[in-house]
Design an enzyme around this catalytic site. Structure first.
Site, PDB file in Angstrom:
ATOM      1  N   PHE A  43     -23.923  22.591  70.782  1.00 60.39           N
ATOM      2  CA  PHE A  43     -22.877  22.839  71.780  1.00 60.39           C
ATOM      3  C   PHE A  43     -22.294  24.243  71.702  1.00 60.39           C
ATOM      4  O   PHE A  43     -21.287  24.531  72.346  1.00 60.39           O
ATOM      5  CB  PHE A  43     -21.747  21.813  71.604  1.00 60.39           C
ATOM      6  CG  PHE A  43     -22.209  20.387  71.792  1.00 60.39           C
ATOM      7  CD1 PHE A  43     -22.377  19.856  73.061  1.00 60.39           C
ATOM      8  CD2 PHE A  43     -22.510  19.581  70.699  1.00 60.39           C
ATOM      9  CE1 PHE A  43     -22.825  18.552  73.242  1.00 60.39           C
ATOM     10  CE2 PHE A  43     -22.954  18.276  70.864  1.00 60.39           C
ATOM     11  CZ  PHE A  43     -23.115  17.758  72.143  1.00 60.39           C
ATOM     12  N   THR A  89     -35.928  25.459  77.148  1.00 62.51           N
ATOM     13  CA  THR A  89     -36.230  24.379  78.101  1.00 62.51           C
ATOM     14  C   THR A  89     -35.765  24.838  79.492  1.00 62.51           C
ATOM     15  O   THR A  89     -34.813  24.283  80.046  1.00 62.51           O
ATOM     16  CB  THR A  89     -35.518  23.062  77.700  1.00 62.51           C
ATOM     17  OG1 THR A  89     -34.127  23.347  77.444  1.00 62.51           O
ATOM     18  CG2 THR A  89     -36.126  22.442  76.468  1.00 62.51           C
ATOM     19  N   LEU A 112     -10.848  26.048  83.172  1.00 61.92           N
ATOM     20  CA  LEU A 112     -10.106  25.931  84.436  1.00 61.92           C
ATOM     21  C   LEU A 112      -9.707  27.311  84.942  1.00 61.92           C
ATOM     22  O   LEU A 112      -8.638  27.473  85.505  1.00 61.92           O
ATOM     23  CB  LEU A 112      -8.841  25.086  84.230  1.00 61.92           C
ATOM     24  CG  LEU A 112      -8.924  23.582  84.475  1.00 61.92           C
ATOM     25  CD1 LEU A 112      -7.541  22.957  84.436  1.00 61.92           C
ATOM     26  CD2 LEU A 112      -9.622  23.227  85.780  1.00 61.92           C
ATOM     27  N   ASP A 126     -40.824  32.187  64.919  1.00 60.33           N
ATOM     28  CA  ASP A 126     -40.962  32.442  66.354  1.00 60.33           C
ATOM     29  C   ASP A 126     -42.373  32.939  66.618  1.00 60.33           C
ATOM     30  O   ASP A 126     -42.995  33.550  65.746  1.00 60.33           O
ATOM     31  CB  ASP A 126     -39.939  33.488  66.819  1.00 60.33           C
ATOM     32  CG  ASP A 126     -39.571  33.315  68.281  1.00 60.33           C
ATOM     33  OD1 ASP A 126     -38.455  32.827  68.571  1.00 60.33           O
ATOM     34  OD2 ASP A 126     -40.415  33.645  69.152  1.00 60.33           O
ATOM     35  N   LYS A 152     -40.176  40.134  67.736  1.00 60.37           N
ATOM     36  CA  LYS A 152     -38.862  39.616  67.339  1.00 60.37           C
ATOM     37  C   LYS A 152     -38.810  39.393  65.827  1.00 60.37           C
ATOM     38  O   LYS A 152     -37.872  39.807  65.151  1.00 60.37           O
ATOM     39  CB  LYS A 152     -38.650  38.279  68.069  1.00 60.37           C
ATOM     40  CG  LYS A 152     -37.210  37.865  68.204  1.00 60.37           C
ATOM     41  CD  LYS A 152     -37.091  36.562  68.959  1.00 60.37           C
ATOM     42  CE  LYS A 152     -36.484  36.733  70.322  1.00 60.37           C
ATOM     43  NZ  LYS A 152     -36.190  35.478  71.016  1.00 60.37           N
ATOM     44  N   ASN A 165     -22.389  19.281  79.614  1.00 63.30           N
ATOM     45  CA  ASN A 165     -22.563  20.521  80.390  1.00 63.30           C
ATOM     46  C   ASN A 165     -22.292  20.292  81.876  1.00 63.30           C
ATOM     47  O   ASN A 165     -21.694  21.139  82.540  1.00 63.30           O
ATOM     48  CB  ASN A 165     -23.979  21.087  80.186  1.00 63.30           C
ATOM     49  CG  ASN A 165     -24.039  21.993  78.968  1.00 63.30           C
ATOM     50  OD1 ASN A 165     -23.041  22.170  78.275  1.00 63.30           O
ATOM     51  ND2 ASN A 165     -25.187  22.563  78.691  1.00 63.30           N
ATOM     52  N   ALA A 219     -10.505  30.282  87.456  1.00 59.93           N
ATOM     53  CA  ALA A 219     -11.309  30.584  88.649  1.00 59.93           C
ATOM     54  C   ALA A 219     -12.014  31.925  88.478  1.00 59.93           C
ATOM     55  O   ALA A 219     -11.520  32.808  87.792  1.00 59.93           O
ATOM     56  CB  ALA A 219     -10.398  30.624  89.870  1.00 59.93           C
ATOM     57  N   CYS A 229     -27.466  27.886  80.428  1.00 61.03           N
ATOM     58  CA  CYS A 229     -27.326  26.426  80.271  1.00 61.03           C
ATOM     59  C   CYS A 229     -26.864  25.696  81.535  1.00 61.03           C
ATOM     60  O   CYS A 229     -27.595  24.859  82.054  1.00 61.03           O
ATOM     61  CB  CYS A 229     -26.383  26.121  79.119  1.00 61.03           C
ATOM     62  SG  CYS A 229     -27.066  26.615  77.532  1.00 61.03           S
TER      63      CYS A 229
HETATM   64  P1  NAD Z   1     -34.196  31.454  73.840  1.00 56.79           P
HETATM   65  O1  NAD Z   1     -35.116  31.652  74.967  1.00 56.79           O
HETATM   66  O2  NAD Z   1     -33.194  32.502  73.499  1.00 56.79           O
HETATM   67  O3  NAD Z   1     -35.036  31.172  72.505  1.00 56.79           O
HETATM   68  C1  NAD Z   1     -36.172  30.361  72.436  1.00 56.79           C
HETATM   69  C2  NAD Z   1     -37.120  30.978  71.427  1.00 56.79           C
HETATM   70  O4  NAD Z   1     -38.195  30.086  71.204  1.00 56.79           O
HETATM   71  C3  NAD Z   1     -37.746  32.305  71.875  1.00 56.79           C
HETATM   72  O5  NAD Z   1     -37.489  33.308  70.905  1.00 56.79           O
HETATM   73  C4  NAD Z   1     -39.231  31.991  71.985  1.00 56.79           C
HETATM   74  O6  NAD Z   1     -40.045  33.087  71.645  1.00 56.79           O
HETATM   75  C5  NAD Z   1     -39.360  30.854  70.979  1.00 56.79           C
HETATM   76  N1  NAD Z   1     -40.549  30.020  71.139  1.00 56.79           N
HETATM   77  C6  NAD Z   1     -41.054  29.467  72.263  1.00 56.79           C
HETATM   78  N2  NAD Z   1     -42.180  28.760  71.986  1.00 56.79           N
HETATM   79  C7  NAD Z   1     -42.377  28.858  70.646  1.00 56.79           C
HETATM   80  C8  NAD Z   1     -43.357  28.355  69.746  1.00 56.79           C
HETATM   81  N3  NAD Z   1     -44.378  27.620  70.185  1.00 56.79           N
HETATM   82  N4  NAD Z   1     -43.264  28.654  68.450  1.00 56.79           N
HETATM   83  C9  NAD Z   1     -42.252  29.423  67.996  1.00 56.79           C
HETATM   84  N5  NAD Z   1     -41.278  29.925  68.791  1.00 56.79           N
HETATM   85  C10 NAD Z   1     -41.346  29.653  70.099  1.00 56.79           C
HETATM   86  O7  NAD Z   1     -33.463  30.064  74.119  1.00 56.79           O
HETATM   87  P2  NAD Z   1     -31.994  29.614  73.651  1.00 56.79           P
HETATM   88  O8  NAD Z   1     -30.974  30.183  74.550  1.00 56.79           O
HETATM   89  O9  NAD Z   1     -31.867  29.784  72.190  1.00 56.79           O
HETATM   90  O10 NAD Z   1     -32.084  28.053  73.990  1.00 56.79           O
HETATM   91  C11 NAD Z   1     -32.907  27.183  73.254  1.00 56.79           C
HETATM   92  C12 NAD Z   1     -32.523  25.761  73.607  1.00 56.79           C
HETATM   93  O11 NAD Z   1     -31.185  25.502  73.195  1.00 56.79           O
HETATM   94  C13 NAD Z   1     -32.568  25.446  75.093  1.00 56.79           C
HETATM   95  O12 NAD Z   1     -32.996  24.132  75.270  1.00 56.79           O
HETATM   96  C14 NAD Z   1     -31.120  25.585  75.526  1.00 56.79           C
HETATM   97  O13 NAD Z   1     -30.823  24.823  76.663  1.00 56.79           O
HETATM   98  C15 NAD Z   1     -30.401  25.073  74.320  1.00 56.79           C
HETATM   99  N6  NAD Z   1     -29.032  25.590  74.160  1.00 56.79           N
HETATM  100  C16 NAD Z   1     -28.774  26.908  74.405  1.00 56.79           C
HETATM  101  C17 NAD Z   1     -27.484  27.402  74.219  1.00 56.79           C
HETATM  102  C18 NAD Z   1     -27.175  28.861  74.503  1.00 56.79           C
HETATM  103  O14 NAD Z   1     -25.994  29.199  74.519  1.00 56.79           O
HETATM  104  N7  NAD Z   1     -28.146  29.720  74.702  1.00 56.79           N
HETATM  105  C19 NAD Z   1     -26.458  26.546  73.780  1.00 56.79           C
HETATM  106  C20 NAD Z   1     -26.765  25.225  73.502  1.00 56.79           C
HETATM  107  C21 NAD Z   1     -28.061  24.750  73.702  1.00 56.79           C
END
Ligand code: NAD
Length: 432
Positions: free
Chosen positions: A152, A86, A253, A30, A35, A211, A255, A263
Site C-alpha cells: 500500500f 501489472t 479530499l 531484475d 538497472k 485503490n 481538489a 496505480c
Molecule cells: P515497476 O515497473 O517500477 O517495476 C517492475 C520491475 O519488474 C521492473 O524493474 C522490471 O524490469 C521488473 N521485471 C519485469 N519482469 C521481470 C522478470 N521476469 N524478472 C525480473 N524482473 C522483472 O513497477 P512498480 O511501480 O514497482 O509496481 C509493481 C507492482 O506493484 C504493480 O503491480 C503495481 O500495481 C504494484 N504497486 C505499485 C505501487 C507504486 O506506488 N508504484 C504501490 C503499490 C503497489
C-alpha cells in the site's frame, strides 16, 4: 530471513531495501541489466526521498544484494516476493499479467526446496490460484505456498509508508507461511501496524477495493469543486468541513487535476474488468473512471477560458509534470494529455520538473525543458502549477516572470487567492 524480491521497481526496490534495513538478507533481482549494474554502483533508478541513503547503507553492510540471476537468487532465499509490473493490457481494461506468469514459470523451474511465494504486485482476485496452478504443474505442493501480500505504499512517501503501514495484509490459509510472515513483519507490527490474515483472494481484492475507493474520494471532491466554482464557494472549506467527520476523514479530499500515476488509473480499470468477467457491474467505479477522464478535458477548457480562447502563440509554463510531487513517475500523469493538447492549439510551452527532463515529451515541437524555475517562468503569459512540490510554494512570481498581466492557474491550490489579489496577480485556483 533470506528474501528474494523479483522486480526492482518502485515497490520491489523500496520493500527490498526496507526488509534489509530490518536485518534480513535480501537479493533484489531484475531482468533489466542496466538497472542492476547501476544499483551495484549506487545509482538509483527512481526518485524516491531517502531511498539512496538506505540502499547505499544496506548494500555496504552486505545485507542487500542485486542480481539478474533469478535461479541462483531463488535458490538462496526462503521467501520470494513477486514485485513485477501489472500494467493495463493493450486495447482492454484488464491487467496484463504476463510478467507475473512469466515469473511464476521461472520460479517453477528454479525451486528445489520449500519456498513461500508472495505476490506483492497488485493482481486481480484469483491470480494466486492461477500462480499455484502453474507451479503445481511440475512441482509437488509440498514445495511451496502461494500467498498474497498487497503493498500500500505511496510513491514520494514510500519508505515511511513501508516502515509505518496502517496495516499488513497477508492472504493465506496456510498456517506455516502465516507464522513466517507475521514474524517477518513483527518489527512493523510492534510499531503499531495492524496485522490482518485473510484468504488469499480477499487480500488480492482488498488492494483493488482500497485503490478504487481512494480514486473515488479524489473524483468526488473534484466534482464538488466544479460546483464550488459556479457557486462562489471555496472547496477547501468543504474538504475541511467534510474531513473533520471521522467517518469521512480529510485525506484524499483535495481538489486538483485528474488522478494519475501507476496505480489508480490501471487498478480502477482492472477491477471493473474483473467484475465484468464475473458478471458484476461496478457501475460506481466505471463512473469514477469516466469522470476522471473528463476532468483533464475540463481543466483544459478552463485554460482556454482563462486565456479567453487565445491559446495560439501564448507562452505557457508548466511547473511540475509528474502525476504528483516527490516522484519522478510520469505514468498516466494528466500533463501527458494537457501538454500535447495545448501544443496542438499553438501554445509555446516550457516546463520545469524537480526530477528533470522527461523522455515522454522528447518528440514534441514547441516544448522545451528549463532546468530551473526562473528560466521556466521568465516572460510567461500563463503559469500552470501542475504538481504540489515544496519548491513551488514560495515563488516571487512578479519578480521572476517579469511581464505585465501574466496569469497563474494553480491546479493544486497551493497559493492563497487573497494574497495573490493583494499582489495584483491574475490568479485562478481549483474549486474556488
Ligand atoms: P515497476 O515497473 O517500477 O517495476 C517492475 C520491475 O519488474 C521492473 O524493474 C522490471 O524490469 C521488473 N521485471 C519485469 N519482469 C521481470 C522478470 N521476469 N524478472 C525480473 N524482473 C522483472 O513497477 P512498480 O511501480 O514497482 O509496481 C509493481 C507492482 O506493484 C504493480 O503491480 C503495481 O500495481 C504494484 N504497486 C505499485 C505501487 C507504486 O506506488 N508504484 C504501490 C503499490 C503497489
Amino acid at each position: 530471513m533470506k528474501i528474494c524480491m523479483i522486480g526492482t521497481g518502485y515497490v520491489g526496490l523500496v520493500s527490498g531495501v526496507c526488509f534489509s534495513d530490518l536485518g534480513n538478507d535480501v537479493i533484489c533481482v531484475d531482468n533489466d541489466i542496466i538497472k542492476i549494474n547501476n544499483l551495484k554502483k549506487g545509482i538509483i533508478p527512481i526518485y524516491e526521498p531517502g531511498l539512496e541513503e538506505l540502499v547505499i547503507k544496506n548494500y555496504k553492510n552486505g545485507r542487500l544484494k542485486f542480481s539478474q540471476n533469478l535461479k541462483e537468487s531463488i535458490n538462496k532465499s526462503d521467501i520470494i516476493f513477486i514485485c513485477v509490473g501489472t500494467p493495463t493490457k493493450k486495447n482492454s481494461n484488464a491487467a496484463d499479467l504476463s510478467q507475473i506468469f512469466n515469473v511464476a514459470r521461472k520460479i517453477r523451474s528454479s525451486i528445489n526446496k520449500y519456498k513461500i511465494i508472495i505476490t506483492k504486485s497488485t493482481v486481480p482476485v484469483t491470480t494466486g490460484d492461477k500462480i499455484e496452478k502453474i507451479l503445481s504443474l511440475k512441482k509437488s505442493k509440498k514445495l511451496f505456498s502461494v500467498v498474497s501480500n498487497p503493498e500500500f505504499l505511496r510513491e514520494g512517501e514510500a519508505i515511511r509508508d513501508f516502515s509505518y503501514p496502517d496495516r499488513v495484509v497477508i492472504g493465506t490459509n496456510d498456517k506455516k507461511s502465516n507464522k513466517v510472515l507475521k514474524n517477518l513483519y513483527s518489527p512493523l507490527i510492534s510499531k503499531g501496524a495492524k496485522y490482518i490474515n485473510t484468504s488469499r483472494r480477499a487480500a488480492e481484492l482488498i488492494k483493488y477495493a482500497s485503490n478504487a475507493f481512494l480514486a473515488t474520494k479524489i473524483t468526488f471532491i473534484n466534482e464538488i469543486a466544479n460546483l464550488c466554482e459556479k457557486t462562489n464557494v471555496n472547496v477547501e472549506d468543504i474538504s475541511i468541513g467534510m474531513g473533520l467527520d471521522k467517518r469521512i476523514g480529510g485525506r484524499f479530499l483535495r481538489a486538483g487535476p485528474a488522478y494519475g500515476g501507476s496505480c489508480f488509473p490501471k487498478d480502477t480499470r482492472a477491477i471493473t474488468n474483473t467484475a465484468d468477467r464475473f458478471k458484476i457491474n461496478l457501475s460506481l467505479i466505471k463512473s469514477v473512471i469516466k469522470s476522471n477522464q473528463n476532468r483533464t478535458l475540463l481543466l483544459l477548457s478552463r485554460v482556454s477560458e482563462i486565456l479567453k480562447g487565445k491559446i495560439k502563440n501564448k507562452k505557457i509554463t508548466f511547473l511540475g509534470v509528474t502525476f504528483k510531487a516527490n516522484t519522478d513517475d510520469m505514468r498516466d500523469s494528466s500533463s501527458l494529455t494537457m501538454i500535447p493538447s495545448l501544443l496542438k492549439k499553438g501554445a509555446k510551452i516550457r516546463y520545469y520538473d524537480p526530477t528533470g527532463e522527461k523522455k515522454e515529451f522528447n518528440r514534441l515541437n514547441n516544448l522545451t525543458f528549463s532546468n530551473n524555475i526562473k528560466a521556466a517562468l521568465i516572460n510567461a503569459d500563463l503559469v500552470i502549477i501542475h504538481t504540489e512540490w515544496n519548491d513551488f510554494k514560495s515563488i516571487n512570481f512578479k519578480k521572476i516572470v517579469n511581464k505585465k498581466n501574466f496569469i497563474i492557474y494553480d491546479m493544486r491550490n497551493i497559493y492563497s487567492a487573497s494574497k495573490m489579489k493583494k499582489d495584483r496577480i491574475k490568479y485562478f485556483g481549483v474549486g474556488r
